[in-house]
Design an enzyme around this catalytic site. Sequence first.
Site, mmCIF file in Angstrom:
data_model
loop_
_atom_site.group_PDB
_atom_site.id
_atom_site.type_symbol
_atom_site.label_atom_id
_atom_site.label_comp_id
_atom_site.label_asym_id
_atom_site.label_seq_id
_atom_site.Cartn_x
_atom_site.Cartn_y
_atom_site.Cartn_z
ATOM 1 C CB CYS A 135 -0.701 -0.129 1.218
ATOM 2 S SG CYS A 135 -2.029 -1.401 1.203
ATOM 3 N NE ARG A 143 4.832 1.558 -1.112
ATOM 4 C CZ ARG A 143 5.474 1.862 -0.049
ATOM 5 N NH1 ARG A 143 6.511 2.664 -0.184
ATOM 6 N NH2 ARG A 143 5.262 1.361 1.315
ATOM 7 N N GLY A 153 -1.134 -0.802 6.473
ATOM 8 C CA GLY A 153 -0.770 -1.448 7.971
ATOM 9 C C GLY A 153 -1.904 -2.445 8.113
ATOM 10 C CD GLU A 207 17.794 -13.616 -4.980
ATOM 11 O OE1 GLU A 207 17.325 -13.911 -4.043
ATOM 12 O OE2 GLU A 207 17.726 -12.462 -5.838
ATOM 13 C CE LYS A 234 15.002 -11.844 -7.929
ATOM 14 N NZ LYS A 234 15.555 -11.429 -6.533
ATOM 15 C CD GLU A 265 11.145 -11.990 -6.885
ATOM 16 O OE1 GLU A 265 10.396 -11.735 -5.983
ATOM 17 O OE2 GLU A 265 12.352 -11.998 -6.956
ATOM 18 C CE LYS A 298 12.218 -3.179 -4.753
ATOM 19 N NZ LYS A 298 12.965 -4.095 -5.391
HETATM 20 C C1 F6R Z 1 12.582 -10.496 -4.027
HETATM 21 C C2 F6R Z 1 12.437 -9.425 -3.055
HETATM 22 C C3 F6R Z 1 11.848 -9.613 -1.659
HETATM 23 C C4 F6R Z 1 12.335 -8.924 -0.561
HETATM 24 C C5 F6R Z 1 11.840 -9.124 0.719
HETATM 25 C C6 F6R Z 1 12.430 -8.286 1.612
HETATM 26 O O1 F6R Z 1 12.997 -10.170 -5.337
HETATM 27 O O2 F6R Z 1 12.749 -8.272 -3.412
HETATM 28 O O3 F6R Z 1 11.901 -11.179 -1.440
HETATM 29 O O4 F6R Z 1 13.808 -9.127 -0.462
HETATM 30 O O5 F6R Z 1 10.430 -8.809 0.622
HETATM 31 O O6 F6R Z 1 12.407 -7.004 1.322
HETATM 32 P P1 F6R Z 1 13.445 -6.051 2.042
HETATM 33 O O7 F6R Z 1 14.817 -6.353 1.445
HETATM 34 O O8 F6R Z 1 12.904 -4.592 1.726
HETATM 35 O O9 F6R Z 1 13.349 -6.285 3.696
#
Ligand code: F6R
Length: 608
Positions: A2, A27, A101, A481, A485, A488, A603
């Site tokens: 959000c 986001r 939230g 990882e 990638k 997702e 994001k």
């Molecule tokens: C995948 C990705 C997510 C973030 C996860 C943690 O490509 O970006 O798995 O790594 O949501 O996010 P942050 O790093 O912002 O705590």
Amino acid sequence: MCGIISYCGNRQAIPILIDGLKRLEYRGYDSAGLSTVDKNKMVTIKTVGKVSQLENKTAGTRINSSFGIAHTRWATHGKPSETNAHPQTDCHNKISIVHNGIIENYLELKEELQNKGHQFKSQTDTEVIAHLIEDNYENDLEVAIIKSVERLVGTFGIAVIHTDYKHQIFIVKRGSPIIIGIGDNEFFAASDSNALAPYTHKMVYLSDDEIAVLNSNRFYIKNMKNEILEKKIEILDEDEYKMDKKGYEHYMLKEIFEQPESIKNAFRGRIILNEGVSKLGGLEPVLGRLKNIKKLIIVSCGTSYHAGLLGRYIFETLTELDIEIELASEFRYRRLKLNEDVAVLAISQSGETADTLAAIKEAKRKGALLLGIVNAVGTSIAQITDAGVYNHAGPEIGVASTKIYTSQLVIITLIALFIGRYQTVSFIEGSELLTALKKLPDQIKDILKNAKQIEKIALRYAHFKNFLYIGRLYNYPTAMEGALKLKEISYAHAEGYPAGEMKHGPISLIDENFPTIAIVPKDSTYDKMINNIQEIRARSGRILSITNDGEDKIKNISDDLILVPQTLSILQPILNIIPLQLFAYYIAKEKGCDVDKPRNLAKSVTVE
Ligand code: F6R
């Protein structure tokens, strides 16, 4: 996840709100909406889908107002629909609210308010806040808001307007980020500084349980005890939030290609080669404590967790510390012995991940030293930690993390060396490591020059529905990882496994339709990886090898091969992940997926 944007000033609010929402689109969201007051009436416009649809809906409305609130929603309570989209309003359409939230006690509050006669329209937890404020309102909105948030359990960043309070926006934060933007006789509030970039670089970060009241010509911030607070105004660097595809088809591709630069930014000014040591100003304030810690626990989620997984091996190699890595979402369930001998390192690109935030709050309570590796400056995790290191990788807009992952690995290495040099790592070992680190940007450029060849290989795999990724030691996290990638952004099923574990289960999946991506650096794991590949071939499995060895031994047993330059084993994953990012990107693009905004993902994951 959000996003919130609010505006209060002298210009027409709607275009600014729409523009802000567009800047928050990356986001991830499913619906959007806005509210403003025109001719003493609350006007709320909402839509399911894109912000451009909301823009079309507002186009013919001739609303004349210079303040308002807007929101992009990522559904938690109630499916994506116009009714459930924010803003949410009270019974008499006088109060309107946007919220990031989760309100954990909303059902209990809803029942209480329904018993008092409040009529609810949506299935959201947010609507309860609008009704609660209505219920608490006598003649002072600020008082009603404070009374209401006292009843809320959970996390929130909210913006509230009322038809009787023209040109005023009330903002409250607990657990979800809200930033106040300061312009010339105009004020903004947003959940993400990116939304404010074209309007102002002057920001004030709200802390938990603070309320900000914005007017067109002034603003103030108070705590819940009604005391006015003097908050620091931060000036954000323009580079911190430049959003531009620079001619690339997608942000993700641009960000993959930015890695030579983002890696340089991670180590720039942080290397003292002739002492074989890293210089990390952000850790200096806690140096005394850091030298005495016995144990380090890394907490993070998703891609940042994979960086942490590799971090475990890096810290084990370079320091004498006991190392644990834990998913942030699981950390709080454990009965860990945390005290001043323990440091907890949170890794987060957004600095707002709710699970990571909850984990470090728990660690703080138990007395651990809190460290952070964060990309987004000034965010909650950066604020809460005792000390830390910023990535300085610039904004990452593609939902799938690429350049921040490699930047995190560089910073983990620098932190491990920083500690290790006070322990057993020698000057020679330190200099060798730093010399190799400095070569990485050029080596990545060499990999990126082969993007076309990687694309060709990727297209040969685009039709497969399932993939196995395997690696050992430093490249077990690379396998995890790489698989993340692919899944997702292309929605193919991909599993990342430590190669040795394959024969304990996943090998039963292998056949000619289930290819394996094997990460085979020329290091101590090489021969064992070759054995694993042979086992897969014996079951007709197709093999794509990522290796720095161009010899026949590996060529002859791989269907496809991507060569990467060689570096120290400990740094090799930083190079090995690059072709895997490109591989995932080209497959997703070939399948017509929305690469930068994969379905259901966000994001910045601000709910637990
Ligand atoms: C995948 C990705 C997510 C973030 C996860 C943690 O490509 O970006 O798995 O790594 O949501 O996010 P942050 O790093 O912002 O705590």
